[in-house]
Design a protein around this motif. Structure first.
Motif, PDB file in Angstrom:
ATOM      1  N   ALA A 236      -5.760   8.760  -1.555  1.00  9.62           N
ATOM      2  CA  ALA A 236      -4.758   8.561  -2.609  1.00  9.62           C
ATOM      3  C   ALA A 236      -3.744   7.489  -2.189  1.00  9.62           C
ATOM      4  CB  ALA A 236      -4.042   9.869  -2.907  1.00  9.62           C
ATOM      5  N   ARG A 237      -3.369   7.485  -0.907  1.00 12.36           N
ATOM      6  CA  ARG A 237      -2.430   6.460  -0.428  1.00 12.36           C
ATOM      7  C   ARG A 237      -3.081   5.079  -0.447  1.00 12.36           C
ATOM      8  NH1 ARG A 237      -1.282  10.607   3.435  1.00 12.36           N
ATOM      9  NH2 ARG A 237      -2.474   9.479   5.013  1.00 12.36           N
ATOM     10  N   GLU A 238      -4.379   4.993  -0.110  1.00  9.16           N
ATOM     11  CA  GLU A 238      -5.102   3.710  -0.176  1.00  9.16           C
ATOM     12  C   GLU A 238      -5.092   3.187  -1.603  1.00  9.16           C
ATOM     13  OE1 GLU A 238      -6.609   1.153   1.552  1.00  9.16           O
ATOM     14  OE2 GLU A 238      -5.979   2.270   3.303  1.00  9.16           O
ATOM     15  N   ALA A 239      -5.388   4.076  -2.566  1.00 11.91           N
ATOM     16  CA  ALA A 239      -5.389   3.680  -3.977  1.00 11.91           C
ATOM     17  C   ALA A 239      -3.999   3.255  -4.414  1.00 11.91           C
ATOM     18  CB  ALA A 239      -5.894   4.835  -4.835  1.00 11.91           C
ATOM     19  N   LEU A 240      -2.990   3.954  -3.907  1.00 17.87           N
ATOM     20  CA  LEU A 240      -1.600   3.622  -4.230  1.00 17.87           C
ATOM     21  C   LEU A 240      -1.237   2.225  -3.710  1.00 17.87           C
ATOM     22  CD1 LEU A 240       0.770   5.093  -5.582  1.00 17.87           C
ATOM     23  CD2 LEU A 240       1.479   5.831  -3.339  1.00 17.87           C
ATOM     24  N   LEU A 241      -1.690   1.907  -2.507  1.00 12.18           N
ATOM     25  CA  LEU A 241      -1.433   0.586  -1.927  1.00 12.18           C
ATOM     26  C   LEU A 241      -2.095  -0.510  -2.760  1.00 12.18           C
ATOM     27  CD1 LEU A 241      -0.323  -1.171   0.399  1.00 12.18           C
ATOM     28  CD2 LEU A 241      -2.465  -0.761   1.598  1.00 12.18           C
ATOM     29  N   ARG A 242      -3.349  -0.291  -3.131  1.00 19.00           N
ATOM     30  CA  ARG A 242      -4.056  -1.292  -3.956  1.00 19.00           C
ATOM     31  C   ARG A 242      -3.380  -1.453  -5.320  1.00 19.00           C
ATOM     32  NH1 ARG A 242      -8.511   1.272  -1.792  1.00 19.00           N
ATOM     33  NH2 ARG A 242      -8.843   2.430  -3.731  1.00 19.00           N
ATOM     34  N   GLN A 243      -2.979  -0.320  -5.931  1.00 20.17           N
ATOM     35  CA  GLN A 243      -2.344  -0.366  -7.248  1.00 20.17           C
ATOM     36  C   GLN A 243      -1.001  -1.101  -7.179  1.00 20.17           C
ATOM     37  OE1 GLN A 243      -1.665   3.478  -8.954  1.00 20.17           O
ATOM     38  NE2 GLN A 243      -0.799   2.649 -10.847  1.00 20.17           N
TER      39      GLN A 243
ATOM     40  N   ALA B 185      -0.041  -3.328  -4.938  1.00 22.42           N
ATOM     41  CA  ALA B 185      -0.287  -4.744  -4.654  1.00 22.42           C
ATOM     42  C   ALA B 185      -0.709  -5.479  -5.916  1.00 22.42           C
ATOM     43  CB  ALA B 185      -1.353  -4.885  -3.571  1.00 22.42           C
ATOM     44  N   HIS B 186      -1.549  -4.839  -6.728  1.00 20.91           N
ATOM     45  CA  HIS B 186      -2.021  -5.485  -7.954  1.00 20.91           C
ATOM     46  C   HIS B 186      -0.892  -5.624  -8.982  1.00 20.91           C
ATOM     47  CE1 HIS B 186      -4.820  -6.755 -11.002  1.00 20.91           C
ATOM     48  NE2 HIS B 186      -4.305  -5.835 -11.817  1.00 20.91           N
ATOM     49  N   GLU B 187      -0.093  -4.571  -9.159  1.00 21.41           N
ATOM     50  CA  GLU B 187       0.968  -4.593 -10.175  1.00 21.41           C
ATOM     51  C   GLU B 187       2.139  -5.494  -9.797  1.00 21.41           C
ATOM     52  OE1 GLU B 187       2.119  -0.601 -10.937  1.00 21.41           O
ATOM     53  OE2 GLU B 187       0.210  -0.079 -11.894  1.00 21.41           O
ATOM     54  N   LEU B 188       2.431  -5.593  -8.510  1.00 23.86           N
ATOM     55  CA  LEU B 188       3.596  -6.369  -8.076  1.00 23.86           C
ATOM     56  C   LEU B 188       3.234  -7.771  -7.607  1.00 23.86           C
ATOM     57  CD1 LEU B 188       5.486  -3.583  -6.104  1.00 23.86           C
ATOM     58  CD2 LEU B 188       5.868  -4.338  -8.446  1.00 23.86           C
ATOM     59  N   ASN B 189       1.967  -8.146  -7.732  1.00 24.07           N
ATOM     60  CA  ASN B 189       1.496  -9.466  -7.304  1.00 24.07           C
ATOM     61  C   ASN B 189       1.845  -9.689  -5.830  1.00 24.07           C
ATOM     62  OD1 ASN B 189       0.271 -11.946  -7.446  1.00 24.07           O
ATOM     63  ND2 ASN B 189       2.062 -12.980  -8.263  1.00 24.07           N
ATOM     64  N   ALA B 190       1.460  -8.711  -5.020  1.00 25.89           N
ATOM     65  CA  ALA B 190       1.764  -8.757  -3.592  1.00 25.89           C
ATOM     66  C   ALA B 190       0.475  -8.614  -2.796  1.00 25.89           C
ATOM     67  CB  ALA B 190       2.729  -7.629  -3.229  1.00 25.89           C
ATOM     68  N   ALA B 191       0.583  -8.845  -1.506  1.00 29.63           N
ATOM     69  CA  ALA B 191      -0.557  -8.716  -0.611  1.00 29.63           C
ATOM     70  C   ALA B 191      -0.421  -7.423   0.184  1.00 29.63           C
ATOM     71  CB  ALA B 191      -0.619  -9.899   0.330  1.00 29.63           C
ATOM     72  N   PRO B 192      -1.483  -6.580   0.188  1.00 28.22           N
ATOM     73  CA  PRO B 192      -1.427  -5.402   1.052  1.00 28.22           C
ATOM     74  C   PRO B 192      -1.619  -5.837   2.498  1.00 28.22           C
ATOM     75  CG  PRO B 192      -3.532  -5.523  -0.073  1.00 28.22           C
ATOM     76  CD  PRO B 192      -2.693  -6.650  -0.592  1.00 28.22           C
ATOM     77  N   VAL B 193      -0.669  -5.501   3.341  1.00 25.16           N
ATOM     78  CA  VAL B 193      -0.714  -5.933   4.733  1.00 25.16           C
ATOM     79  C   VAL B 193      -1.293  -4.839   5.617  1.00 25.16           C
ATOM     80  CG1 VAL B 193       0.678  -6.675   6.696  1.00 25.16           C
ATOM     81  CG2 VAL B 193       1.206  -7.510   4.423  1.00 25.16           C
ATOM     82  N   GLN B 194      -0.783  -3.600   5.454  1.00 20.52           N
ATOM     83  CA  GLN B 194      -1.177  -2.550   6.375  1.00 20.52           C
ATOM     84  C   GLN B 194      -0.981  -1.180   5.737  1.00 20.52           C
ATOM     85  OE1 GLN B 194       1.234  -2.369   9.890  1.00 20.52           O
ATOM     86  NE2 GLN B 194      -0.451  -1.627  11.147  1.00 20.52           N
TER      87      GLN B 194
END
Length: 158
Positions: free
Chosen positions: A61-68, A70-79
């Motif tokens: 769920a946290r992985e999905a949250l990170l991807r979501q 990053a996609h919504e805020l136009n950001a890069a997931p770092v870690q």
């Protein structure tokens, strides 16, 4: 908005910079609310690199949250490590405000005065030069003379 992708070298550099950061956004039991999105967006705009602490949910769920996020805020997931998520977005360029009335500040200039006899050390003097002054070739300060007013302009004003 699509998320930004980072190369492994860039991701490594961002992880190193994020190591000393504290989490600025916390996601509670209610998950990703609009208020959390706004706070994360504001933090990314202010800092560029942020840590987010997730208080509830499993790893998937946290992985999905990170991807979501990053996609919504136009950001890069770092870690994603434990309950911490790290996001990066380049800072927007700041608009430089030019103030026409602002003048340059005083400057400290070093003046060397050589002696008439050649074998001695020159005398070093530090002089503070203000905006309306200039330094002559001989090392003296000259104050700017007032600007001449046009005769026509002075008559034209009512």
């Amino acid at each position: 908005m699509p998320e930004i992708s980072l190369t492994p070298v860039q991701r490594k550099a961002q992880r190193a910079q994020a190591h000393h950061l504290d989490p600025v956004v916390m996601i509670g039991g209610e998950g990703l609310t609009p208020a959390v999105r706004r706070e994360a967006d504001a933090a990314l705009s202010a800092h560029g690199l942020i840590k987010i602490r997730v208080l509830a949910g499993e790893r998937d769920a946290r992985e999905a949250l990170l991807r979501q996020l990053a996609h919504e805020l136009n950001a890069a997931p770092v870690q994603h490590i434990g309950r911490l998520l790290v996001l990066w977005r380049p800072l927007p360029p700041k608009a430089k405000i030019v103030d026409e009335a602002r003048k340059s500040g005083p400057k400290t200039v070093k003046v060397l005065k050589y002696s008439a006899r050649g074998g001695q050390r020159p005398e070093v003097k530090r002089v503070r030069v203000l905006g309306n002054q200039r330094l002559t070739a001989s090392g003296k300060l000259k104050k700017a003379s007032p600007r001449q007013q046009s005769v026509k302009k002075s008559r034209a004003s009512p």
